[in-house]
Design a protein around this motif. Structure first.
Motif, short mmCIF file in Angstrom:
data_model
loop_
_atom_site.label_atom_id
_atom_site.label_comp_id
_atom_site.label_asym_id
_atom_site.label_seq_id
_atom_site.Cartn_x
_atom_site.Cartn_y
_atom_site.Cartn_z
N PRO A 44 0.80 -1.22 0.00
CA PRO A 44 0.00 0.00 0.00
C PRO A 44 0.84 1.27 0.00
CG PRO A 44 -0.91 -1.60 1.53
CD PRO A 44 0.40 -2.16 1.07
N GLY A 45 0.51 2.16 -0.95
CA GLY A 45 1.14 3.47 -1.00
C GLY A 45 2.55 3.51 -1.55
N VAL A 46 2.99 2.41 -2.17
CA VAL A 46 4.37 2.33 -2.66
C VAL A 46 4.42 2.37 -4.18
CG1 VAL A 46 6.43 0.85 -2.76
CG2 VAL A 46 5.11 1.02 -0.63
N VAL A 47 5.34 3.18 -4.71
CA VAL A 47 5.60 3.19 -6.15
C VAL A 47 6.32 1.90 -6.49
CG1 VAL A 47 6.85 4.32 -8.02
CG2 VAL A 47 5.71 5.71 -6.28
N SER A 99 -13.03 7.73 -17.28
CA SER A 99 -12.11 7.48 -16.17
C SER A 99 -12.41 8.39 -15.00
CB SER A 99 -10.67 7.70 -16.63
OG SER A 99 -9.75 7.47 -15.57
N VAL A 100 -11.95 7.99 -13.84
CA VAL A 100 -11.93 8.91 -12.70
C VAL A 100 -10.96 10.05 -13.01
CG1 VAL A 100 -12.50 7.12 -11.03
CG2 VAL A 100 -10.10 7.60 -11.54
N ASP A 101 -11.19 11.17 -12.36
CA ASP A 101 -10.30 12.33 -12.54
C ASP A 101 -9.52 12.58 -11.25
OD1 ASP A 101 -9.06 14.59 -13.51
OD2 ASP A 101 -10.74 15.91 -13.05
N HIS A 102 -8.92 11.53 -10.73
CA HIS A 102 -8.07 11.69 -9.55
C HIS A 102 -6.99 10.61 -9.58
CE1 HIS A 102 -9.89 8.15 -7.61
NE2 HIS A 102 -11.08 8.65 -7.87
N GLY A 103 -6.04 10.74 -8.71
CA GLY A 103 -4.91 9.83 -8.71
C GLY A 103 -5.08 8.65 -7.78
N THR A 104 -3.97 7.98 -7.53
CA THR A 104 -3.98 6.74 -6.75
C THR A 104 -4.11 6.97 -5.24
OG1 THR A 104 -1.56 6.85 -6.86
CG2 THR A 104 -2.67 5.39 -8.42
N ALA A 105 -3.91 8.22 -4.80
CA ALA A 105 -4.05 8.57 -3.37
C ALA A 105 -3.29 7.59 -2.47
CB ALA A 105 -5.53 8.64 -2.98
N PHE A 106 -2.02 7.40 -2.77
CA PHE A 106 -1.20 6.46 -1.99
C PHE A 106 -1.23 6.77 -0.48
CE2 PHE A 106 1.97 5.14 -5.57
CZ PHE A 106 1.05 4.20 -6.01
#
Length: 307
Positions: free
Chosen positions: A70-73, A272-279
């Motif tokens: 979770p939350g990792v590139v 698509s959604v218009d937001h990011g992955t919110a890590f």
């Protein structure tokens, strides 16, 4: 009959899979979702989230297996999100589904996985061999982007009469609005050439497009810093921005929680959604806003009906 929509699952280290599971019951009332993720990865994600997998959670088994962090590139997560998207495209291209809806990817993860594309739109453009147009927004306003994920220093060189004219014509044929505002590039739309000459190219493109369409569809160049003011938003639902942040900074400030991304000018439908992955909140069981995802599904259904 409910339309069938392929859901590319996005980066599994982010919030996409949680949005998909939590929204499944609601979207299943209006469509038949097909999730591009295999059972092994779905079980790993649901266990990490402590969420039960819905009984009718239909899968297209995108191959691959890796540890969810979770939350990792992650190179592996980036590769899997790309493969999930590619499977969704293939399903749509073969008419196995009626549309695609994409959950968020992480561009850095794609880069780590040696994927040459910077985002979904570039993949669609290459795979389908057509000039996809990126448009974002909601019912109140939509913004088409003439340039997308390129460095700001390169934007001015991209603005020319021929390419912008073609973009405007294609944009019109997709949105079918007779009143579209076109933003200038420079502050004050250059103040008649005092602050730059790109507006000359924009003006010529607007004139060309209106001549071809035989009606005054496109207005501008509009002064960028006032284009999204309350008064201007009363006059326009559709805008064309010259570069990414010019259009998306005001859009997200106004309607971040409900905006969506739509790929225009293609033989397949993709929203698509218009937001990011919110890590920062991934797998933390925090309250998620699913409006963008729900709106993206609803817009896909509208586009399917209007096709």
């Amino acid at each position: 009959m409910k339309p069938k929509i392929a859901i590319s699952i996005g980066d599994l280290n982010g919030i996409g899979i949680e949005i998909a599971i939590k929204s499944h019951e609601k979207i299943s009332e209006i469509c038949k979702p097909v999730y591009c993720i295999n059972n092994k990865m779905l079980k790993l994600a649901s266990k990490e989230l402590n969420l039960k997998i819905p009984n009718n959670f239909k899968l297209f088994e995108t191959s691959g297996e890796f540890e969810i962090k979770p939350g990792v590139v992650s190179k592996k997560a980036g590769k899997y999100s790309y493969d999930s998207f590619f499977d969704a495209i293939t399903l749509a291209d073969k008419n196995k589904v009626d549309a695609i809806c994409t959950l968020p990817i992480n561009k850095e993860s794609w880069n780590k996985a040696d994927i040459k594309y910077k985002g979904h739109t570039e993949v669609l453009r290459d795979y389908l061999g057509q000039n996809a147009i990126m448009m974002l927004g909601c019912k109140k306003i939509f913004v088409g982007l003439f340039t997308e994920h390129i460095p700001l220093r390169k934007v001015a060189k991209k603005i020319n009469e021929e390419d912008l004219t073609k973009f405007l014509i294609d944009f019109y044929h997709n949105v079918k609005s007779d009143n579209i505002g076109v933003l200038g590039l420079n502050p004050h739309a250059s103040d008649n050439g005092v602050l730059g000459n790109e507006e000359v190219e924009i003006f010529k493109a607007i004139k060309n497009a209106n001549t071809i369409l035989e009606k005054k569809v496109f207005k501008g160049p509009l002064v960028p810093d006032t284009a999204f003011s309350p008064m201007s938003r009363k006059n326009y639902q559709y805008f064309v921005a010259m570069y990414h942040d010019q259009g998306l900074a005001p859009l997200k400030a106004l309607y971040f929680d409900q905006s969506i991304n739509v790929s225009l000018n293609l033989p397949i439908i993709r929203t698509s959604v218009d937001h990011g992955t919110a890590f920062n909140i991934a797998y933390k069981n925090e309250k998620l806003n699913t409006k963008s995802y729900i709106n993206a599904i609803k817009e896909a259904i509208v586009l399917i009906k209007n096709k």
